[in-house]
Design a protein around this motif. Sequence first.
Motif, PDB file in Angstrom:
ATOM      1  N   LEU A   1       1.219  -1.383   0.011  1.00 55.65           N
ATOM      2  CA  LEU A   1       0.268  -0.048  -0.232  1.00 55.65           C
ATOM      3  C   LEU A   1       0.354   1.286   0.079  1.00 55.65           C
ATOM      4  CD1 LEU A   1      -2.728  -1.563   2.602  1.00 55.65           C
ATOM      5  CD2 LEU A   1      -3.349  -1.285   0.156  1.00 55.65           C
ATOM      6  N   LYS A   2       1.715   1.081   0.675  1.00 52.65           N
ATOM      7  CA  LYS A   2       2.660   2.554   0.677  1.00 52.65           C
ATOM      8  C   LYS A   2       3.554   2.982  -0.307  1.00 52.65           C
ATOM      9  CE  LYS A   2       4.029   2.324   5.304  1.00 52.65           C
ATOM     10  NZ  LYS A   2       5.224   2.049   6.570  1.00 52.65           N
ATOM     11  N   LYS A   3       3.709   1.299  -1.526  1.00 52.88           N
ATOM     12  CA  LYS A   3       4.511   1.465  -2.549  1.00 52.88           C
ATOM     13  C   LYS A   3       3.600   2.494  -3.742  1.00 52.88           C
ATOM     14  CE  LYS A   3       7.656  -1.865  -1.409  1.00 52.88           C
ATOM     15  NZ  LYS A   3       6.982  -3.717  -2.547  1.00 52.88           N
ATOM     16  N   GLU A   4       2.019   2.394  -3.550  1.00 47.18           N
ATOM     17  CA  GLU A   4       1.521   2.648  -4.627  1.00 47.18           C
ATOM     18  C   GLU A   4       0.628   4.156  -3.326  1.00 47.18           C
ATOM     19  OE1 GLU A   4       0.257   1.499  -7.003  1.00 47.18           O
ATOM     20  OE2 GLU A   4       1.528  -0.229  -6.984  1.00 47.18           O
ATOM     21  N   ASN A   5       1.070   4.995  -2.577  1.00 49.98           N
ATOM     22  CA  ASN A   5       0.954   5.583  -1.832  1.00 49.98           C
ATOM     23  C   ASN A   5      -0.519   5.877  -1.557  1.00 49.98           C
ATOM     24  OD1 ASN A   5       1.718   7.870  -1.055  1.00 49.98           O
ATOM     25  ND2 ASN A   5       1.191   9.400  -2.680  1.00 49.98           N
TER      26      ASN A   5
ATOM     27  N   ARG B   1      -8.820   8.845   2.416  1.00 51.96           N
ATOM     28  CA  ARG B   1      -9.359   9.391   1.414  1.00 51.96           C
ATOM     29  C   ARG B   1      -9.028   8.466   0.240  1.00 51.96           C
ATOM     30  NH1 ARG B   1     -13.463  12.711   3.013  1.00 51.96           N
ATOM     31  NH2 ARG B   1     -13.127  13.769   4.608  1.00 51.96           N
ATOM     32  N   ARG B   2      -7.720   8.277  -0.058  1.00 50.90           N
ATOM     33  CA  ARG B   2      -6.971   7.260  -1.446  1.00 50.90           C
ATOM     34  C   ARG B   2      -8.101   5.615  -1.036  1.00 50.90           C
ATOM     35  NH1 ARG B   2      -0.982   9.821  -1.487  1.00 50.90           N
ATOM     36  NH2 ARG B   2      -1.524  12.342  -2.648  1.00 50.90           N
ATOM     37  N   LEU B   3      -7.450   5.187   0.386  1.00 52.99           N
ATOM     38  CA  LEU B   3      -7.434   3.668   0.813  1.00 52.99           C
ATOM     39  C   LEU B   3      -9.139   3.920   0.107  1.00 52.99           C
ATOM     40  CD1 LEU B   3      -6.421   1.461   0.929  1.00 52.99           C
ATOM     41  CD2 LEU B   3      -6.822   1.392   3.545  1.00 52.99           C
ATOM     42  N   TYR B   4     -10.186   4.771   0.629  1.00 52.57           N
ATOM     43  CA  TYR B   4     -11.830   5.358   0.861  1.00 52.57           C
ATOM     44  C   TYR B   4     -11.922   4.806  -0.302  1.00 52.57           C
ATOM     45  CZ  TYR B   4     -16.382   7.065   1.570  1.00 52.57           C
ATOM     46  OH  TYR B   4     -17.459   7.032   1.533  1.00 52.57           O
ATOM     47  N   ARG B   5     -11.385   5.296  -1.337  1.00 48.77           N
ATOM     48  CA  ARG B   5     -11.556   5.383  -3.102  1.00 48.77           C
ATOM     49  C   ARG B   5     -11.277   4.605  -4.110  1.00 48.77           C
ATOM     50  NH1 ARG B   5     -10.345  10.985  -3.119  1.00 48.77           N
ATOM     51  NH2 ARG B   5      -8.042  10.752  -3.347  1.00 48.77           N
ATOM     52  N   LEU B   6     -10.310   3.291  -3.690  1.00 45.31           N
ATOM     53  CA  LEU B   6      -9.909   2.370  -4.187  1.00 45.31           C
ATOM     54  C   LEU B   6     -11.165   1.514  -3.830  1.00 45.31           C
ATOM     55  CD1 LEU B   6      -7.317   0.886  -5.433  1.00 45.31           C
ATOM     56  CD2 LEU B   6      -6.950   0.130  -2.557  1.00 45.31           C
ATOM     57  N   ASP B   7     -10.815   1.041  -5.999  1.00 45.99           N
ATOM     58  CA  ASP B   7     -11.558  -0.338  -5.645  1.00 45.99           C
ATOM     59  C   ASP B   7     -10.809  -1.814  -5.155  1.00 45.99           C
ATOM     60  OD1 ASP B   7     -13.288  -1.810  -7.807  1.00 45.99           O
ATOM     61  OD2 ASP B   7     -11.901  -2.982  -7.717  1.00 45.99           O
ATOM     62  N   GLN B   8     -12.047  -2.146  -4.098  1.00 41.65           N
ATOM     63  CA  GLN B   8     -11.715  -3.431  -3.471  1.00 41.65           C
ATOM     64  C   GLN B   8     -11.427  -4.777  -3.849  1.00 41.65           C
ATOM     65  OE1 GLN B   8     -15.452  -4.499  -1.172  1.00 41.65           O
ATOM     66  NE2 GLN B   8     -15.499  -6.069  -1.020  1.00 41.65           N
ATOM     67  N   GLU B   9     -11.492  -4.787  -5.667  1.00 43.07           N
ATOM     68  CA  GLU B   9     -10.680  -5.666  -6.050  1.00 43.07           C
ATOM     69  C   GLU B   9      -9.091  -5.476  -6.354  1.00 43.07           C
ATOM     70  OE1 GLU B   9     -12.603  -6.909 -10.009  1.00 43.07           O
ATOM     71  OE2 GLU B   9     -14.499  -7.560  -8.394  1.00 43.07           O
ATOM     72  N   GLU B  10      -8.837  -4.126  -6.545  1.00 44.68           N
ATOM     73  CA  GLU B  10      -7.786  -4.274  -6.246  1.00 44.68           C
ATOM     74  C   GLU B  10      -6.681  -3.804  -4.778  1.00 44.68           C
ATOM     75  OE1 GLU B  10      -5.187   0.102  -7.920  1.00 44.68           O
ATOM     76  OE2 GLU B  10      -7.673  -0.133  -8.397  1.00 44.68           O
ATOM     77  N   LEU B  11      -7.880  -3.370  -4.131  1.00 44.43           N
ATOM     78  CA  LEU B  11      -7.247  -3.868  -2.729  1.00 44.43           C
ATOM     79  C   LEU B  11      -7.164  -4.658  -2.582  1.00 44.43           C
ATOM     80  CD1 LEU B  11      -6.777  -2.677   0.085  1.00 44.43           C
ATOM     81  CD2 LEU B  11      -9.205  -2.489   0.439  1.00 44.43           C
ATOM     82  N   ALA B  12      -7.962  -5.379  -2.506  1.00 43.78           N
ATOM     83  CA  ALA B  12      -7.432  -6.941  -2.490  1.00 43.78           C
ATOM     84  C   ALA B  12      -6.151  -8.039  -3.094  1.00 43.78           C
ATOM     85  CB  ALA B  12      -8.033  -7.723  -2.941  1.00 43.78           C
ATOM     86  N   GLN B  13      -6.691  -7.157  -4.491  1.00 41.87           N
ATOM     87  CA  GLN B  13      -4.597  -7.399  -4.851  1.00 41.87           C
ATOM     88  C   GLN B  13      -2.824  -7.182  -3.871  1.00 41.87           C
ATOM     89  OE1 GLN B  13      -4.534 -10.145  -6.953  1.00 41.87           O
ATOM     90  NE2 GLN B  13      -6.166 -10.027  -6.614  1.00 41.87           N
ATOM     91  N   LEU B  14      -3.238  -6.440  -3.798  1.00 39.89           N
ATOM     92  CA  LEU B  14      -2.015  -5.150  -3.142  1.00 39.89           C
ATOM     93  C   LEU B  14      -1.647  -5.832  -1.683  1.00 39.89           C
ATOM     94  CD1 LEU B  14      -4.039  -1.908  -3.812  1.00 39.89           C
ATOM     95  CD2 LEU B  14      -1.507  -2.627  -4.713  1.00 39.89           C
ATOM     96  N   ILE B  15      -2.949  -6.218  -0.559  1.00 41.12           N
ATOM     97  CA  ILE B  15      -2.942  -7.075   0.144  1.00 41.12           C
ATOM     98  C   ILE B  15      -3.273  -8.545   0.861  1.00 41.12           C
ATOM     99  CG2 ILE B  15      -3.882  -4.513   1.147  1.00 41.12           C
ATOM    100  CD1 ILE B  15      -6.487  -6.921   1.996  1.00 41.12           C
TER     101      ILE B  15
END
Length: 224
Positions: free
Chosen positions: A54-58, A63-77
């Motif tokens: 998550l840090k690498k992608e800033n 607010r950024r994490l709030y707007r992030l698509d859930q599927e994209e978030l899932a891949q990052l974590i």
Amino acid sequence: MQKKDILLKIYNSLYDFFGPLNWWPGDTPFEIMVGAILTQNTSWSNAEKAINNLKKENLLESRRLYRLDQEELAQLIKPSGYYNIKAKRLKNFMNLFVNEFEGSAEKMFSDDSGGLRKKLLKVNGIGPETADSILLYAGNKPFFVVDAYTKRIFSRHKLISEDASYHQVQEFFNQNLDKDVKLFNEFHAQIVMLGKTICTSKNPFCTKCPIAFLNSVERTAYSV
């Protein structure tokens, strides 16, 4: 020996054995809150890998994490395990954090602590351990965190019963220790270290245990 004296002797023995642990790792309260969710059912090292993604992608900003698509978030974590479930839980938390507290940790922790805990527990995917970790480590609120290590260690030494509830175990500490954030913080860290390295679930290293003195302490009954 009084229960308070026993607990303080346990704490001091662990502290002398392991040294200061200064838990929880995290650069900001927000990072600690995210980490509290990501570390559910996994090791901290795995959660840390997800946080670094998550840090690498800033994206470690409310607010950024709030707007992030859930599927994209899932891949990052993904390194944290159960990543689809945790992505949903993080999004649930972000809805509370942004909509209720405008994405501000300062505003969130200025809320009444008891009321805030109730709000956190209403978030799908946040249970007592995660809620109290957020309150203690991110908010510096005196909530003692109970986990599997706590139950294992203290039930083995007959200070609590094996089937004690989270609330009962937490009250055991609350009633016998001063409500001190630094003490609660460090004590939990010491318990985790003992559970991970010596008082393991299988084949514990009892001969090396820094709290082996409990075996000779007279206890007449379970405390909880």
